[in-house]
Motif scaffolding. Sequence first.
Motif, PDB file in Angstrom:
ATOM      1  N   ILE A   8      49.365 -17.231 -32.407  1.00  8.75           N
ATOM      2  CA  ILE A   8      49.683 -17.492 -33.816  1.00  8.75           C
ATOM      3  C   ILE A   8      50.428 -16.286 -34.368  1.00  8.75           C
ATOM      4  N   HIS A   9      51.591 -16.530 -34.950  1.00 12.75           N
ATOM      5  CA  HIS A   9      52.460 -15.455 -35.438  1.00 12.75           C
ATOM      6  C   HIS A   9      52.427 -15.423 -36.966  1.00 12.75           C
ATOM      7  N   ILE A  10      52.117 -14.277 -37.511  1.00 13.10           N
ATOM      8  CA  ILE A  10      52.063 -14.108 -38.964  1.00 13.10           C
ATOM      9  C   ILE A  10      53.032 -13.003 -39.367  1.00 13.10           C
ATOM     10  N   TYR A  11      53.893 -13.309 -40.334  1.00  9.70           N
ATOM     11  CA  TYR A  11      54.828 -12.319 -40.882  1.00  9.70           C
ATOM     12  C   TYR A  11      54.415 -12.063 -42.331  1.00  9.70           C
ATOM     13  N   HIS A  12      54.463 -10.809 -42.754  1.00  6.51           N
ATOM     14  CA  HIS A  12      53.984 -10.521 -44.101  1.00  6.51           C
ATOM     15  C   HIS A  12      54.778  -9.383 -44.749  1.00  6.51           C
ATOM     16  N   THR A  13      54.872  -9.465 -46.070  1.00  7.97           N
ATOM     17  CA  THR A  13      55.491  -8.434 -46.897  1.00  7.97           C
ATOM     18  C   THR A  13      54.561  -8.129 -48.053  1.00  7.97           C
ATOM     19  N   ASN A  14      54.748  -6.979 -48.661  1.00  8.04           N
ATOM     20  CA  ASN A  14      53.949  -6.639 -49.843  1.00  8.04           C
ATOM     21  C   ASN A  14      54.671  -5.594 -50.682  1.00  8.04           C
ATOM     22  N   ASP A  15      54.377  -5.601 -51.974  1.00 11.45           N
ATOM     23  CA  ASP A  15      54.879  -4.593 -52.902  1.00 11.45           C
ATOM     24  C   ASP A  15      56.394  -4.415 -52.816  1.00 11.45           C
ATOM     25  N   ILE A  16      57.105  -5.529 -52.807  1.00 10.88           N
ATOM     26  CA  ILE A  16      58.577  -5.474 -52.842  1.00 10.88           C
ATOM     27  C   ILE A  16      59.044  -4.863 -54.158  1.00 10.88           C
TER      28      ILE A  16
END
Length: 467
Positions: A8-16
């Motif tokens: 399972i592949h998870i891509y994530h970003t935060n605080d752009i």
Amino acid sequence: MERSEELIHIYHTNDIHSHFDSWPQITNYLVSQKQNHVERNEISFRFDIGDHVDRFHPFTEGTSGKGNVALLNRAHYDAVTIGNNEGITLSKNALNSLYKGANFDVILCNLTDSDGFTPRWINRYKIYNTENDIRIGVIGATAMYSEFYSKLGWVIEEPKSALMKVVQEIRHSVDMIICLSHLGVHEDRSLAEECDHIDVILGAHTHHLFIDGEMVNDTLLAATGKFGEYVGRVEIRFDKKQMKIVDKMASVIHVRDLPWDEEDHEEVQELLQAGNEAMDEKLFYNPAPLQQALFRPSTLSAFFGAALLAYTEAECVMYNAGIFLGSLDTGWVTKRHLHSLLPHPINPCVITLDGEDLLEVYKLSTNPEWPEIEIKGLGFRGTIMGAMLYEGIHLNENGELIAGGRVVLPGDTFTLATLDMFTFGYFFPLLKDAQKEYLMPEMIRDIMAWYGIKKAMESMDIFNRDE
């Protein structure tokens, strides 16, 4: 032959924080990776962990954050949680309408309306059932700014306890739990230590970066820093025979290593331009130049001080010259002018103080080292403090402090209007626990606009009476 293990592949970003320089590369990467996983019949998700919206950017300001949602749609995000920038820098109406048209879920378990109901745009949790019969529970929470949320008509619950309640609610219905946490690294570690059933915590808020993740007990923590410098990737290996996770790992990809796509760049720029056009709305006509000065009072600071005094109806005002990032020329003042001048997500605050405390605050504010202090955080988008400035407060010829026309004496009560960043205890410890009222959702640039319009209308009224 069916695979016994699924990756399972998870891509994530935060605080752009509305830093869009690298957004075309991020979009291209997320969309292309999704396509690759679809072609290989693999499971993949894309999550943002809050503070994508930041009103310092004219695109975000001009679209009330809806432009940010359009960008997230275009990058095929599956779910987001909100940060404090979405939660407390937008009005309640703006937040309630922010995600209309979103093609992704908003997952958040610790925010309700003041009447106790969860708004329709919020999912307390979400269970994603994959084609391969793996049930993935996703939960989310945001940082607790109780006073600010309550002023806006929201109820914010202590996040850790709210998350643990949701975990207990869904843990027997899912094969794994992923948490979208806009709480900060210390809260994430604490949550991992106290809750055994969360498999992955995707973090945010404190702008921390985990290059290879961090394990706390059996929970994997991952985070990507800030401003879109990195994209996070988590891989979870799930054994379908044992029905459990057998391995999980985190990594980050620096945006400089992502391919540049001219089409993505042009489409993002078109969105930005469309949002920017809303900033050209004229607000009021400025009859004389208002000049900025960093280390002394100025015509601009006098205008702002008078605006804050009139709007709050406090007895005196205190603020710093470093908030002004430019000057105002003679002529029409637009939303863009005021946003460039005061981009900070800072609200005014009225504090009720005993005379003894007001004397202490004034004494602290005259620290000769403060004007050169560099300020980071607290909503401040400038560089250094600049001179501390006042309206309605001064020393008389006898050295007595006068506020609102009265000598400041212990035992008497005074109202001081200031900036919310001075109430968090960093510069003025006694203001942290003082009786205060935050004025929301008005930001300090809104006060400038209100006063400019008020003065223009008064001038017009005088002109009409003279005729």
